[in-house]
Design a protein around this motif. Sequence first.
Motif, PDB file in Angstrom:
ATOM      1  N   ARG A 129       0.528  -1.239   0.236  1.00  0.00           N
ATOM      2  CA  ARG A 129      -0.196  -0.050  -0.025  1.00  0.00           C
ATOM      3  C   ARG A 129       1.325   0.444   0.631  1.00  0.00           C
ATOM      4  N   ASN A 130       1.785   0.973   0.663  1.00  0.00           N
ATOM      5  CA  ASN A 130       3.000   2.281   1.196  1.00  0.00           C
ATOM      6  C   ASN A 130       3.245   3.235  -0.994  1.00  0.00           C
ATOM      7  N   LEU A 131       3.473   1.852  -1.443  1.00  0.00           N
ATOM      8  CA  LEU A 131       4.339   2.124  -2.520  1.00  0.00           C
ATOM      9  C   LEU A 131       2.948   3.204  -3.596  1.00  0.00           C
ATOM     10  N   GLY A 132       1.770   2.239  -3.112  1.00  0.00           N
ATOM     11  CA  GLY A 132       0.736   2.965  -3.827  1.00  0.00           C
ATOM     12  C   GLY A 132       0.930   4.206  -3.134  1.00  0.00           C
ATOM     13  N   VAL A 133       0.137   4.401  -2.372  1.00  0.00           N
ATOM     14  CA  VAL A 133       0.560   5.981  -1.363  1.00  0.00           C
ATOM     15  C   VAL A 133       2.082   6.866  -2.341  1.00  0.00           C
ATOM     16  N   TYR A 134       3.330   5.702  -2.301  1.00  0.00           N
ATOM     17  CA  TYR A 134       4.281   7.304  -3.182  1.00  0.00           C
ATOM     18  C   TYR A 134       3.406   7.673  -4.595  1.00  0.00           C
ATOM     19  N   ASN A 135       2.694   6.122  -5.505  1.00  0.00           N
ATOM     20  CA  ASN A 135       2.579   6.556  -6.927  1.00  0.00           C
ATOM     21  C   ASN A 135       1.200   7.389  -7.077  1.00  0.00           C
ATOM     22  N   LEU A 136       0.204   7.269  -6.022  1.00  0.00           N
ATOM     23  CA  LEU A 136      -0.383   8.342  -5.308  1.00  0.00           C
ATOM     24  C   LEU A 136       0.065  10.059  -5.842  1.00  0.00           C
ATOM     25  N   ASN A 137       1.035  10.194  -4.489  1.00  0.00           N
ATOM     26  CA  ASN A 137       1.414  10.957  -4.329  1.00  0.00           C
ATOM     27  C   ASN A 137       2.270  12.038  -5.854  1.00  0.00           C
ATOM     28  N   ILE A 138       2.599  10.889  -6.504  1.00  0.00           N
ATOM     29  CA  ILE A 138       3.511  11.601  -7.478  1.00  0.00           C
ATOM     30  C   ILE A 138       2.820  11.872  -9.057  1.00  0.00           C
ATOM     31  N   GLY A 139       1.062  11.481  -8.368  1.00  0.00           N
ATOM     32  CA  GLY A 139       0.288  10.912  -9.963  1.00  0.00           C
ATOM     33  C   GLY A 139       0.266  10.497 -11.126  1.00  0.00           C
ATOM     34  N   ASN A 140       0.931   8.971  -9.724  1.00  0.00           N
ATOM     35  CA  ASN A 140       0.968   8.092 -10.964  1.00  0.00           C
ATOM     36  C   ASN A 140       0.258   7.258 -10.467  1.00  0.00           C
ATOM     37  N   TYR A 141      -1.327   7.729 -11.361  1.00  0.00           N
ATOM     38  CA  TYR A 141      -2.551   6.633 -11.207  1.00  0.00           C
ATOM     39  C   TYR A 141      -2.825   5.216 -11.519  1.00  0.00           C
ATOM     40  N   PRO A 142      -2.436   5.335 -13.348  1.00  0.00           N
ATOM     41  CA  PRO A 142      -2.234   3.878 -12.738  1.00  0.00           C
ATOM     42  C   PRO A 142      -1.391   2.799 -12.049  1.00  0.00           C
ATOM     43  N   LYS A 143       0.076   2.709 -11.889  1.00  0.00           N
ATOM     44  CA  LYS A 143       0.657   2.292 -10.935  1.00  0.00           C
ATOM     45  C   LYS A 143       0.351   2.514  -9.397  1.00  0.00           C
ATOM     46  N   ALA A 144      -0.231   3.846  -9.161  1.00  0.00           N
ATOM     47  CA  ALA A 144      -1.015   3.696  -7.995  1.00  0.00           C
ATOM     48  C   ALA A 144      -2.375   2.725  -7.456  1.00  0.00           C
ATOM     49  N   LEU A 145      -2.903   3.057  -8.926  1.00  0.00           N
ATOM     50  CA  LEU A 145      -4.192   1.720  -8.919  1.00  0.00           C
ATOM     51  C   LEU A 145      -3.498   0.476  -8.653  1.00  0.00           C
ATOM     52  N   SER A 146      -2.751  -0.606  -9.216  1.00  0.00           N
ATOM     53  CA  SER A 146      -2.185  -1.504  -9.584  1.00  0.00           C
ATOM     54  C   SER A 146      -1.566  -1.647  -7.833  1.00  0.00           C
ATOM     55  N   TYR A 147      -0.662  -1.451  -7.313  1.00  0.00           N
ATOM     56  CA  TYR A 147      -0.029  -1.157  -6.519  1.00  0.00           C
ATOM     57  C   TYR A 147      -1.498  -1.403  -4.992  1.00  0.00           C
ATOM     58  N   PHE A 148      -2.768  -0.602  -5.260  1.00  0.00           N
ATOM     59  CA  PHE A 148      -3.327  -0.705  -3.652  1.00  0.00           C
ATOM     60  C   PHE A 148      -4.256  -2.380  -4.417  1.00  0.00           C
ATOM     61  N   GLN A 149      -4.948  -2.397  -5.225  1.00  0.00           N
ATOM     62  CA  GLN A 149      -4.677  -3.438  -5.907  1.00  0.00           C
ATOM     63  C   GLN A 149      -4.545  -4.424  -5.117  1.00  0.00           C
ATOM     64  N   LYS A 150      -2.553  -4.833  -5.532  1.00  0.00           N
ATOM     65  CA  LYS A 150      -2.777  -6.091  -4.550  1.00  0.00           C
ATOM     66  C   LYS A 150      -2.277  -5.936  -3.610  1.00  0.00           C
ATOM     67  N   ALA A 151      -2.545  -5.012  -3.183  1.00  0.00           N
ATOM     68  CA  ALA A 151      -2.376  -4.260  -1.142  1.00  0.00           C
ATOM     69  C   ALA A 151      -3.562  -4.873  -1.080  1.00  0.00           C
ATOM     70  N   LYS A 152      -4.739  -4.771  -1.367  1.00  0.00           N
ATOM     71  CA  LYS A 152      -6.486  -5.112  -1.218  1.00  0.00           C
ATOM     72  C   LYS A 152      -6.422  -7.143  -1.580  1.00  0.00           C
ATOM     73  N   GLU A 153      -5.384  -7.092  -2.525  1.00  0.00           N
ATOM     74  CA  GLU A 153      -5.966  -8.918  -2.308  1.00  0.00           C
ATOM     75  C   GLU A 153      -5.605  -9.662  -1.226  1.00  0.00           C
ATOM     76  N   ILE A 154      -3.719  -8.809  -0.796  1.00  0.00           N
ATOM     77  CA  ILE A 154      -2.945  -9.719   0.199  1.00  0.00           C
ATOM     78  C   ILE A 154      -3.919  -9.283   1.480  1.00  0.00           C
ATOM     79  N   ASN A 155      -3.742  -8.320   1.746  1.00  0.00           N
ATOM     80  CA  ASN A 155      -5.116  -7.628   3.214  1.00  0.00           C
ATOM     81  C   ASN A 155      -6.717  -8.595   2.770  1.00  0.00           C
ATOM     82  N   GLU A 156      -7.476  -9.286   1.917  1.00  0.00           N
ATOM     83  CA  GLU A 156      -8.349 -10.037   1.935  1.00  0.00           C
ATOM     84  C   GLU A 156      -7.943 -11.374   1.885  1.00  0.00           C
ATOM     85  N   LYS A 157      -6.780 -11.552   1.673  1.00  0.00           N
ATOM     86  CA  LYS A 157      -6.434 -13.105   2.090  1.00  0.00           C
ATOM     87  C   LYS A 157      -5.906 -13.102   3.366  1.00  0.00           C
TER      88      LYS A 157
END
Length: 173
Positions: free
Chosen positions: A1-29
Amino acid sequence: RNLGVYNLNIGNYPKALSYFQKAKEINEKLLDKPGIAATLGNIGIVYCNQGEYPKSLYHFFRAFEIDSVLGNKSGIATKLGNIGIVYWYQGDYPKALQHYFRALELENALGNKNRIALWLGNIGIVYMDQGDYPKALAHYIRALELDSALGNKSGIADHLGNIGVVYMVQGDY
């Protein structure tokens, strides 16, 4: 999720979404409901920043539901405020105010003065946009007082600027 936040903060939204989706999947598991709620909130922010408001609201409301079940009042307040932001962006001022005031009520109960000042300022912005200058000014001044007491220079600057705009649009130079 931290990588997602970093990419969100620099405006790289596709990469941020990718990291957040991975984080969500891990959290769900891991059955990590607080992590799922936080990540859904992050995804909501990305979609909001991209102007994809229905997707943003969908994720904020899902996160809100999880925080509600968990009794996470801080998370609930944050999601309510973020929902208010989306409605404000859409020009739905009654819904924006409804959610901001609910967030403000929770933050008052929690004693979170930083967030109280934030939501007061946002409420002021909505009133300003509606041309209700006395209410806008009252909320900006309350937010300014809180941020001044906290020493939050960024908040102080924002509120002073907003107060100046209220006076300017009223012709009080």
